[in-house]
Design a protein around this motif. Structure first.
Motif, PDB file in Angstrom:
ATOM      1  N   ARG A  71     -48.328 -40.566  97.974  1.00 24.35           N
ATOM      2  CA  ARG A  71     -48.452 -41.969  97.560  1.00 24.35           C
ATOM      3  C   ARG A  71     -49.050 -42.071  96.160  1.00 24.35           C
ATOM      4  O   ARG A  71     -48.575 -42.853  95.329  1.00 24.35           O
ATOM      5  N   ALA A  72     -50.070 -41.272  95.882  1.00 25.08           N
ATOM      6  CA  ALA A  72     -50.692 -41.281  94.557  1.00 25.08           C
ATOM      7  C   ALA A  72     -49.685 -40.884  93.477  1.00 25.08           C
ATOM      8  O   ALA A  72     -49.649 -41.496  92.396  1.00 25.08           O
ATOM      9  N   GLU A  73     -48.858 -39.871  93.764  1.00 28.46           N
ATOM     10  CA  GLU A  73     -47.843 -39.438  92.801  1.00 28.46           C
ATOM     11  C   GLU A  73     -46.829 -40.554  92.550  1.00 28.46           C
ATOM     12  O   GLU A  73     -46.459 -40.827  91.409  1.00 28.46           O
ATOM     13  N   ALA A  74     -46.374 -41.199  93.598  1.00 30.94           N
ATOM     14  CA  ALA A  74     -45.407 -42.294  93.446  1.00 30.94           C
ATOM     15  C   ALA A  74     -46.012 -43.463  92.679  1.00 30.94           C
ATOM     16  O   ALA A  74     -45.384 -44.008  91.763  1.00 30.94           O
ATOM     17  N   GLN A  75     -47.223 -43.836  93.023  1.00 27.19           N
ATOM     18  CA  GLN A  75     -47.857 -44.979  92.370  1.00 27.19           C
ATOM     19  C   GLN A  75     -48.193 -44.697  90.915  1.00 27.19           C
ATOM     20  O   GLN A  75     -48.150 -45.598  90.084  1.00 27.19           O
ATOM     21  N   LYS A  76     -48.497 -43.437  90.605  1.00 30.15           N
ATOM     22  CA  LYS A  76     -48.784 -43.047  89.219  1.00 30.15           C
ATOM     23  C   LYS A  76     -47.586 -43.359  88.324  1.00 30.15           C
ATOM     24  O   LYS A  76     -47.744 -43.704  87.160  1.00 30.15           O
TER      25      LYS A  76
ATOM     26  N   TRP B 205     -43.202 -45.883  91.236  1.00 26.58           N
ATOM     27  CA  TRP B 205     -41.996 -45.715  92.030  1.00 26.58           C
ATOM     28  C   TRP B 205     -42.170 -46.331  93.413  1.00 26.58           C
ATOM     29  O   TRP B 205     -43.092 -45.994  94.149  1.00 26.58           O
ATOM     30  N   ALA B 206     -41.267 -47.222  93.772  1.00 28.92           N
ATOM     31  CA  ALA B 206     -41.263 -47.845  95.097  1.00 28.92           C
ATOM     32  C   ALA B 206     -40.459 -46.952  96.037  1.00 28.92           C
ATOM     33  O   ALA B 206     -39.230 -46.949  95.998  1.00 28.92           O
ATOM     34  N   VAL B 207     -41.160 -46.169  96.849  1.00 28.70           N
ATOM     35  CA  VAL B 207     -40.499 -45.195  97.716  1.00 28.70           C
ATOM     36  C   VAL B 207     -41.011 -45.307  99.146  1.00 28.70           C
ATOM     37  O   VAL B 207     -42.017 -45.967  99.415  1.00 28.70           O
ATOM     38  N   VAL B 208     -40.307 -44.612 100.019  1.00 31.23           N
ATOM     39  CA  VAL B 208     -40.759 -44.411 101.391  1.00 31.23           C
ATOM     40  C   VAL B 208     -41.110 -42.936 101.529  1.00 31.23           C
ATOM     41  O   VAL B 208     -40.367 -42.064 101.068  1.00 31.23           O
TER      42      VAL B 208
ATOM     43  N   ARG C 235     -43.997 -47.108 103.734  1.00 32.35           N
ATOM     44  CA  ARG C 235     -43.030 -47.774 102.850  1.00 32.35           C
ATOM     45  C   ARG C 235     -43.821 -48.550 101.815  1.00 32.35           C
ATOM     46  O   ARG C 235     -44.471 -49.553 102.126  1.00 32.35           O
ATOM     47  N   LEU C 236     -43.791 -48.072 100.574  1.00 32.43           N
ATOM     48  CA  LEU C 236     -44.524 -48.735  99.504  1.00 32.43           C
ATOM     49  C   LEU C 236     -43.872 -50.072  99.169  1.00 32.43           C
ATOM     50  O   LEU C 236     -42.672 -50.266  99.395  1.00 32.43           O
TER      51      LEU C 236
ATOM     52  N   GLN D 159     -40.194 -34.740  93.598  1.00 30.12           N
ATOM     53  CA  GLN D 159     -41.492 -34.620  92.930  1.00 30.12           C
ATOM     54  C   GLN D 159     -42.604 -35.219  93.792  1.00 30.12           C
ATOM     55  O   GLN D 159     -43.670 -34.630  93.944  1.00 30.12           O
ATOM     56  N   VAL D 160     -42.339 -36.371  94.361  1.00 28.54           N
ATOM     57  CA  VAL D 160     -43.315 -37.034  95.231  1.00 28.54           C
ATOM     58  C   VAL D 160     -43.530 -36.213  96.504  1.00 28.54           C
ATOM     59  O   VAL D 160     -44.664 -36.006  96.943  1.00 28.54           O
ATOM     60  N   ALA D 161     -42.439 -35.733  97.090  1.00 27.42           N
ATOM     61  CA  ALA D 161     -42.539 -34.927  98.315  1.00 27.42           C
ATOM     62  C   ALA D 161     -43.349 -33.656  98.065  1.00 27.42           C
ATOM     63  O   ALA D 161     -44.198 -33.277  98.887  1.00 27.42           O
ATOM     64  N   LYS D 162     -43.115 -33.000  96.943  1.00 26.47           N
ATOM     65  CA  LYS D 162     -43.846 -31.774  96.613  1.00 26.47           C
ATOM     66  C   LYS D 162     -45.335 -32.049  96.438  1.00 26.47           C
ATOM     67  O   LYS D 162     -46.174 -31.230  96.853  1.00 26.47           O
ATOM     68  N   ALA D 163     -45.680 -33.176  95.823  1.00 22.79           N
ATOM     69  CA  ALA D 163     -47.092 -33.520  95.656  1.00 22.79           C
ATOM     70  C   ALA D 163     -47.761 -33.624  97.018  1.00 22.79           C
ATOM     71  O   ALA D 163     -48.894 -33.142  97.217  1.00 22.79           O
ATOM     72  N   GLY D 164     -47.083 -34.222  97.980  1.00 19.27           N
ATOM     73  CA  GLY D 164     -47.628 -34.328  99.325  1.00 19.27           C
ATOM     74  C   GLY D 164     -47.734 -32.983 100.012  1.00 19.27           C
ATOM     75  O   GLY D 164     -48.777 -32.609 100.534  1.00 19.27           O
TER      76      GLY D 164
END
Length: 134
Positions: A20-25, A28-31, A46-47, A123-128
């Motif tokens: 979530r932090a990676e997406a929000q940085k 990006w509106a992602v699930v 779901r952001l 990228q977001v998935a890898k951060a998690g």
């Protein structure tokens, strides 16, 4: 009898928070979907602004990664490389955007993301995934 690590609530929370932090940085509106090693859903976030369809897609990507024990991109690459027979495989998320979660060499689950470009989802998935394991 063999033993293996499994995801608990603490790890799931850490994975979701890092993704979530990676997406929000990046705005990006992602699930974000987290599944166990059998592809069963453990968490779904779901952001704001993410498409409802992305919830389904993220979970299927994660399931594909967990069951296949590899990034979902590997399947997309196979199909794009001409192995179209793989389209008949019983996996619905054969698109880039999910990665397995590894702990001590064991796949304990996967993180799937949907909502932006495939490489951004990954990228977001890898951060998690990397927040708790390799």
């Amino acid at each position: 009898m063999q033993t293996k690590p499994v995801l608990g609530l603490e790890e799931i929370d850490k994975i979701v928070a890092a993704a979530r932090a990676e997406a929000q940085k990046h705005g990006w509106a992602v699930v974000i979907s987290v599944v166990d090693d059998g592809g069963h859903p453990l968490a779904l976030v779901r952001l704001d602004g993410a498409s409802p369809a992305s919830a389904y897609i993220a979970t299927e990507k994660a399931r594909t990664s967990a069951l296949g024990r590899r990034e979902s991109k590997a399947y997309e690459d196979m199909i794009n490389g001409g192995r179209t027979a793989f389209l008949s495989a019983p996996l619905a998320g054969t698109l880039e955007g999910a990665v397995p979660v590894l702990v001590d060499g064991h796949v304990v689950g996967a993180v799937g993301v949907s909502g932006v470009k495939s490489e951004q989802d990954a990228q977001v998935a890898k951060a998690g995934a990397h927040s708790i394991g390799a």
